[in-house]
Every structure is written in structure tokens, then in C-alpha cells.
Design an enzyme around this catalytic site. Structure first.
Site, PDB file in Angstrom:
ATOM      1  N   ASP A  85       0.853  -1.195   0.000  1.00 28.23           N
ATOM      2  CA  ASP A  85       0.000   0.000   0.000  1.00 28.23           C
ATOM      3  C   ASP A  85       0.889   1.245   0.000  1.00 28.23           C
ATOM      4  O   ASP A  85       2.053   1.191   0.400  1.00 28.23           O
ATOM      5  CB  ASP A  85      -0.871   0.033   1.258  1.00 28.23           C
ATOM      6  CG  ASP A  85      -1.994  -0.998   1.215  1.00 28.23           C
ATOM      7  OD1 ASP A  85      -2.197  -1.627   0.176  1.00 28.23           O
ATOM      8  OD2 ASP A  85      -2.670  -1.155   2.252  1.00 28.23           O
ATOM      9  N   ARG A 110      -0.985  -0.686  -8.766  1.00 25.28           N
ATOM     10  CA  ARG A 110      -2.388  -0.337  -8.485  1.00 25.28           C
ATOM     11  C   ARG A 110      -2.520   1.180  -8.478  1.00 25.28           C
ATOM     12  O   ARG A 110      -1.815   1.870  -7.743  1.00 25.28           O
ATOM     13  CB  ARG A 110      -2.782  -0.888  -7.111  1.00 25.28           C
ATOM     14  CG  ARG A 110      -4.158  -0.406  -6.624  1.00 25.28           C
ATOM     15  CD  ARG A 110      -4.282  -0.466  -5.098  1.00 25.28           C
ATOM     16  NE  ARG A 110      -4.051  -1.772  -4.559  1.00 25.28           N
ATOM     17  CZ  ARG A 110      -3.591  -1.990  -3.313  1.00 25.28           C
ATOM     18  NH1 ARG A 110      -3.318  -0.998  -2.492  1.00 25.28           N
ATOM     19  NH2 ARG A 110      -3.399  -3.213  -2.892  1.00 25.28           N
ATOM     20  N   ARG A 122     -13.493   4.894   9.922  1.00 23.04           N
ATOM     21  CA  ARG A 122     -12.999   5.615   8.740  1.00 23.04           C
ATOM     22  C   ARG A 122     -13.955   5.406   7.554  1.00 23.04           C
ATOM     23  O   ARG A 122     -14.326   6.328   6.859  1.00 23.04           O
ATOM     24  CB  ARG A 122     -11.595   5.109   8.383  1.00 23.04           C
ATOM     25  CG  ARG A 122     -10.811   6.118   7.567  1.00 23.04           C
ATOM     26  CD  ARG A 122      -9.494   5.590   7.092  1.00 23.04           C
ATOM     27  NE  ARG A 122      -8.683   4.997   8.148  1.00 23.04           N
ATOM     28  CZ  ARG A 122      -7.689   4.142   7.920  1.00 23.04           C
ATOM     29  NH1 ARG A 122      -7.395   3.777   6.701  1.00 23.04           N
ATOM     30  NH2 ARG A 122      -6.986   3.652   8.910  1.00 23.04           N
ATOM     31  N   ARG A 123     -14.377   4.150   7.355  1.00 22.95           N
ATOM     32  CA  ARG A 123     -15.294   3.849   6.246  1.00 22.95           C
ATOM     33  C   ARG A 123     -16.619   4.587   6.444  1.00 22.95           C
ATOM     34  O   ARG A 123     -17.205   5.107   5.500  1.00 22.95           O
ATOM     35  CB  ARG A 123     -15.583   2.345   6.148  1.00 22.95           C
ATOM     36  CG  ARG A 123     -14.437   1.486   5.716  1.00 22.95           C
ATOM     37  CD  ARG A 123     -14.229   1.513   4.214  1.00 22.95           C
ATOM     38  NE  ARG A 123     -13.469   2.657   3.752  1.00 22.95           N
ATOM     39  CZ  ARG A 123     -12.141   2.764   3.802  1.00 22.95           C
ATOM     40  NH1 ARG A 123     -11.403   1.807   4.301  1.00 22.95           N
ATOM     41  NH2 ARG A 123     -11.538   3.836   3.342  1.00 22.95           N
TER      42      ARG A 123
HETATM   43  P1  FAD Z   1     -14.529   8.185  -5.423  1.00 15.05           P
HETATM   44  O1  FAD Z   1     -14.562   9.332  -6.350  1.00 15.05           O
HETATM   45  O2  FAD Z   1     -14.209   8.424  -3.983  1.00 15.05           O
HETATM   46  O3  FAD Z   1     -15.880   7.407  -5.467  1.00 15.05           O
HETATM   47  C1  FAD Z   1     -16.501   7.066  -6.690  1.00 15.05           C
HETATM   48  C2  FAD Z   1     -17.790   6.349  -6.433  1.00 15.05           C
HETATM   49  O4  FAD Z   1     -17.538   5.110  -5.784  1.00 15.05           O
HETATM   50  C3  FAD Z   1     -18.718   7.083  -5.476  1.00 15.05           C
HETATM   51  O5  FAD Z   1     -19.516   8.012  -6.128  1.00 15.05           O
HETATM   52  C4  FAD Z   1     -19.516   5.929  -4.895  1.00 15.05           C
HETATM   53  O6  FAD Z   1     -20.479   5.505  -5.798  1.00 15.05           O
HETATM   54  C5  FAD Z   1     -18.477   4.855  -4.748  1.00 15.05           C
HETATM   55  N1  FAD Z   1     -17.778   4.842  -3.445  1.00 15.05           N
HETATM   56  C6  FAD Z   1     -16.511   5.228  -3.220  1.00 15.05           C
HETATM   57  N2  FAD Z   1     -16.150   5.057  -1.934  1.00 15.05           N
HETATM   58  C7  FAD Z   1     -17.236   4.562  -1.320  1.00 15.05           C
HETATM   59  C8  FAD Z   1     -17.523   4.158   0.023  1.00 15.05           C
HETATM   60  N3  FAD Z   1     -16.603   4.201   0.990  1.00 15.05           N
HETATM   61  N4  FAD Z   1     -18.749   3.662   0.309  1.00 15.05           N
HETATM   62  C9  FAD Z   1     -19.687   3.569  -0.657  1.00 15.05           C
HETATM   63  N5  FAD Z   1     -19.481   3.949  -1.954  1.00 15.05           N
HETATM   64  C10 FAD Z   1     -18.297   4.419  -2.282  1.00 15.05           C
HETATM   65  N6  FAD Z   1      -5.436   4.920  -1.026  1.00 15.05           N
HETATM   66  C11 FAD Z   1      -4.157   5.211  -0.716  1.00 15.05           C
HETATM   67  O7  FAD Z   1      -3.818   6.385  -0.544  1.00 15.05           O
HETATM   68  N7  FAD Z   1      -3.222   4.208  -0.594  1.00 15.05           N
HETATM   69  C12 FAD Z   1      -3.522   2.902  -0.830  1.00 15.05           C
HETATM   70  O8  FAD Z   1      -2.652   2.028  -0.710  1.00 15.05           O
HETATM   71  C13 FAD Z   1      -4.856   2.579  -1.193  1.00 15.05           C
HETATM   72  N8  FAD Z   1      -5.214   1.313  -1.481  1.00 15.05           N
HETATM   73  C14 FAD Z   1      -6.459   1.058  -1.945  1.00 15.05           C
HETATM   74  C15 FAD Z   1      -6.781  -0.222  -2.368  1.00 15.05           C
HETATM   75  C16 FAD Z   1      -8.010  -0.479  -2.928  1.00 15.05           C
HETATM   76  C17 FAD Z   1      -8.331  -1.864  -3.412  1.00 15.05           C
HETATM   77  C18 FAD Z   1      -8.971   0.575  -3.059  1.00 15.05           C
HETATM   78  C19 FAD Z   1     -10.309   0.322  -3.684  1.00 15.05           C
HETATM   79  C20 FAD Z   1      -8.669   1.823  -2.625  1.00 15.05           C
HETATM   80  C21 FAD Z   1      -7.433   2.092  -2.048  1.00 15.05           C
HETATM   81  N9  FAD Z   1      -7.105   3.362  -1.609  1.00 15.05           N
HETATM   82  C22 FAD Z   1      -5.813   3.639  -1.266  1.00 15.05           C
HETATM   83  C23 FAD Z   1      -8.156   4.400  -1.427  1.00 15.05           C
HETATM   84  C24 FAD Z   1      -8.275   5.335  -2.615  1.00 15.05           C
HETATM   85  O9  FAD Z   1      -7.153   6.184  -2.680  1.00 15.05           O
HETATM   86  C25 FAD Z   1      -9.544   6.192  -2.542  1.00 15.05           C
HETATM   87  O10 FAD Z   1      -9.485   7.002  -1.399  1.00 15.05           O
HETATM   88  C26 FAD Z   1     -10.839   5.393  -2.486  1.00 15.05           C
HETATM   89  O11 FAD Z   1     -10.784   4.247  -3.277  1.00 15.05           O
HETATM   90  C27 FAD Z   1     -12.012   6.248  -2.978  1.00 15.05           C
HETATM   91  O12 FAD Z   1     -11.807   6.633  -4.320  1.00 15.05           O
HETATM   92  P2  FAD Z   1     -12.611   6.006  -5.571  1.00 15.05           P
HETATM   93  O13 FAD Z   1     -11.635   5.804  -6.668  1.00 15.05           O
HETATM   94  O14 FAD Z   1     -13.340   4.799  -5.146  1.00 15.05           O
HETATM   95  O15 FAD Z   1     -13.534   7.153  -6.089  1.00 15.05           O
END
Ligand code: FAD
Length: 279
Positions: free
Chosen positions: A107, A158, A260-261
Site C-alpha cells: 500500500d 495499483r 474511517r469507512r
Molecule cells: P470516489 O470518487 O471516492 O468514489 C466514486 C464512487 O464510488 C462514489 O460516487 C460511490 O459511488 C463509490 N464509493 C466510493 N467510496 C465509497 C464508500 N466508501 N462507500 C460507498 N461507496 C463508495 N489509497 C491510498 O492512498 N493508498 C492505498 O494504498 C490505497 N489502497 C487502496 C486499495 C483499494 C483496493 C482501493 C479500492 C482503494 C485504495 N485506496 C488507497 C483508497 C483510494 O485512494 C480512494 O481514497 C478510495 O478508493 C475512494 O476513491 P474512488 O476511486 O473509489 O472514487
């Protein structure tokens, strides 16, 4: 025991429960990335204990026929203690992954950790012939340059939008700018990378764009999403033949992760409130 309200986002407290979760998802062709909850240890003992827990988990995954791998946080396995400790403990996990045929993701945490994380990834990805993956963050302005550097490094990358609140000198702050950067980086990765790309996003627009780029360039890709977020979409994508990996945290430090979630989206707050009120 984890209350039902939190178990939407966390795969259990023990490795056995986490593996049961992986087994349940196997029926839907959704693979699992297991993450033992824990971060920011400033002493060696807990960092080493978690690294050893990953070594055991990797052996258990290797003995199973599950589509599962692990993802570690640098500050969980020693980066806050020192770079030497981090590299030593990361190599312990990566070596176990190599021995048991289990992929190890790293990560990405806040901007202070980026250089050390990239350096360690690059060294171990070369040494262990691509059994390691690294997360990079689209919100950081440095990421295009980092990806140029990683083009010839084996292993998978990723791409995520970025979860840390960084200053505007180094990061895009506006959602639209982050989305634009994410698209640009996807374009670059689908053109330049050969070993596969992980789209770490729940955003339907980014997932659709990745599919278009895959159709155009043929580069293999997978979609990664968090446990408890858009799980219907995870199953639907898998049914459509897309390789899907669900990032599923487990362990006794579940409470902080659950908060956090819940904090990050109002839908999750409503979900939590409904569960508490039983409505
Ligand atoms: P967003 O623009 O936040 O969301 C797009 C759409 O997705 C929203 O409109 C909604 O429909 C849906 N959605 C998004 N989040 C949620 C939620 N919590 N509950 C319900 N619906 C939701 N970040 C790091 O900085 N370092 C890491 O190592 C890291 N690893 C990750 C690994 C994975 C597998 C994933 C999925 C995320 C990781 N992240 C990490 C978090 C990432 O940076 C984002 O903060 C997070 O994924 C939200 O961005 P998004 O691309 O989903 O888009």
C-alpha cells in the site's frame, strides 16, 4: 467478536475468518487481497509481529486453492521505526510470497513515505521477479514521474485516487483535478505497462474507461475494490469476465477502520445508523 454492523467492511478478527471470507467470495469468482489491520508502529516488536503474521498467512494461502494475496502497509511493517527495518520485514513477507506463490502488494501511505516505499518496491520487484505490486496515488503531482521510473520494473501497479490529505504544493485538491489525473495516468499505464494494471477504484467512470483502454491496447488489467463497497458491482464485473480483487481487511484493530469507512460517506453513516436502530 466483530458486530454485524462492522462485519460489512472487515473480514473477521483471525486469519481463519479472513480465509473463510475468501472462500465465500470464491463462489462469485471474486479474488481477495487480505490486509491485516495495523499501521504506524514506532517500535520494532509490533511491526515484526505483523510481518510474521503475514508470513504465516501467505503460507496458509499457498496451501489453499484460493484466489488470494496480501497487501501490507509500510508503517505497519517498520517504516516508522526506520527504513532498514521496513526493508528487512518487507523482504521477509515477499520472500514467503515467492516461496508459496502468493502475490504481495505494498500500500502507499502519506507523502513522507513515498520515496522509501518506491525504492523498496523497485528493489524487491526486480529481485523477486515481479511477485510484488505497488500502489500509486493519482492525487500526487509526482506520480507521472514515478510511473515513468516504474515502466521497466516487473510487478503490478495499483492506481488509486489517494486517501491522504496532502498539501496543495504536492497534490491536487479538487475532485475534478484528481479524476483528470487518474484518467491521464490510466492512459499512460495502458500504453506503457505490460505486466498488468490494477484499477483501485469504485468509480464506475474510471472502471468503464479502463475497459475502453484495455479494448484498445490489450494490456491485462484487474479491478480492485474495498470489502463492503459496491459489492454488487464487484460480482457483476466478475460475471462479465473482468478479473476482480476485493481488498478485505481483518484483525483485532477493526474499530478504527470501520469508523474511517463510515465517516467517508454519508450512505455509510445511514447504513450504520439503520443497523444500530434496527430499521
Ligand atoms: P470516489 O470518487 O471516492 O468514489 C466514486 C464512487 O464510488 C462514489 O460516487 C460511490 O459511488 C463509490 N464509493 C466510493 N467510496 C465509497 C464508500 N466508501 N462507500 C460507498 N461507496 C463508495 N489509497 C491510498 O492512498 N493508498 C492505498 O494504498 C490505497 N489502497 C487502496 C486499495 C483499494 C483496493 C482501493 C479500492 C482503494 C485504495 N485506496 C488507497 C483508497 C483510494 O485512494 C480512494 O481514497 C478510495 O478508493 C475512494 O476513491 P474512488 O476511486 O473509489 O472514487
Amino acid at each position: 467478536m466483530i458486530p454485524p454492523i462492522a462485519s460489512r467492511f472487515v473480514a473477521g478478527e483471525t486469519p481463519a475468518e479472513a480465509l473463510d471470507h475468501a472462500r465465500a467470495l470464491d463462489d462469485d469468482d471474486v479474488n481477495v487481497i487480505l490486509n491485516l489491520l495495523g499501521e504506524h508502529y514506532d517500535e520494532r516488536a509490533p511491526a515484526e509481529a505483523d510481518a510474521d503474521a503475514y508470513v504465516d498467512l501467505v503460507a496458509d494461502i499457498g496451501d489453499s486453492d484460493l484466489g488470494a494475496c496480501v497487501s501490507v502497509k509500510p508503517s505497519q511493517i517498520g517504516l516508522d521505526v526506520g527504513e532498514e527495518t521496513f526493508r528487512e520485514l518487507l523482504e521477509r513477507v515477499v520472500e514467503a510470497g515467492d516461496e508459496h506463490g502468493v502475490f504481495v502488494w505494498v500500500d502507499m501511505e502519506d507523502r513522507h513515505t513515498t520515496d522509501a516505499t518506491l525504492d523498496a518496491f523497485e528493489d524487491f520487484a526486480r529481485k523477486y521477479a515481479g511477485g510484488v505490486g505497488l500502489c500509486v496515488q493519482a492525487n500526487l503531482k509526482r506520480t507521472p514521474e514515478d510511473l515513468e521510473r516504474l515502466v521497466d520494473v516487473p510487478g503490478k501497479i495499483r492506481l488509486v485516487k489517494g486517501a491522504y490529505d496532502e498539501p496543495k504544493a504536492v497534490a491536487y485538491k479538487q475532485k475534478a483535478k484528481v479524476n483528470e489525473a487518474y484518467r491521464d495516468l490510466l492512459e499512460f499505464m495502458f500504453e506503457a505497462f505490460e505486466d498488468g494494471i490494477a484499477v483501485g477504484s469504485h468509480d464506475p467512470a474510471m472502471i468503464e474507461y479502463a475497459k475502453e483502454l484495455h479494448d484498445e491496447h490489450g494490456t491485462p488489467y484487474e479491478v480492485q475494490m474495498l470489502m463492503g463497497v459496491r459489492e454488487d458491482a464487484q460480482r457483476d464485473l466478475a460475471a462479465d469476465g473482468v478479473e476482480v480483487w476485493q481488498y478485505a481487511p481483518y484483525g483485532d484493530k477493526w474499530l478504527q477502520y470501520f469508523y474511517r469507512r463510515v465517516r467517508e460517506r454519508k450512505e455509510n453513516v445511514l447504513f450504520a445508523a439503520r443497523a444500530v436502530l434496527g430499521i
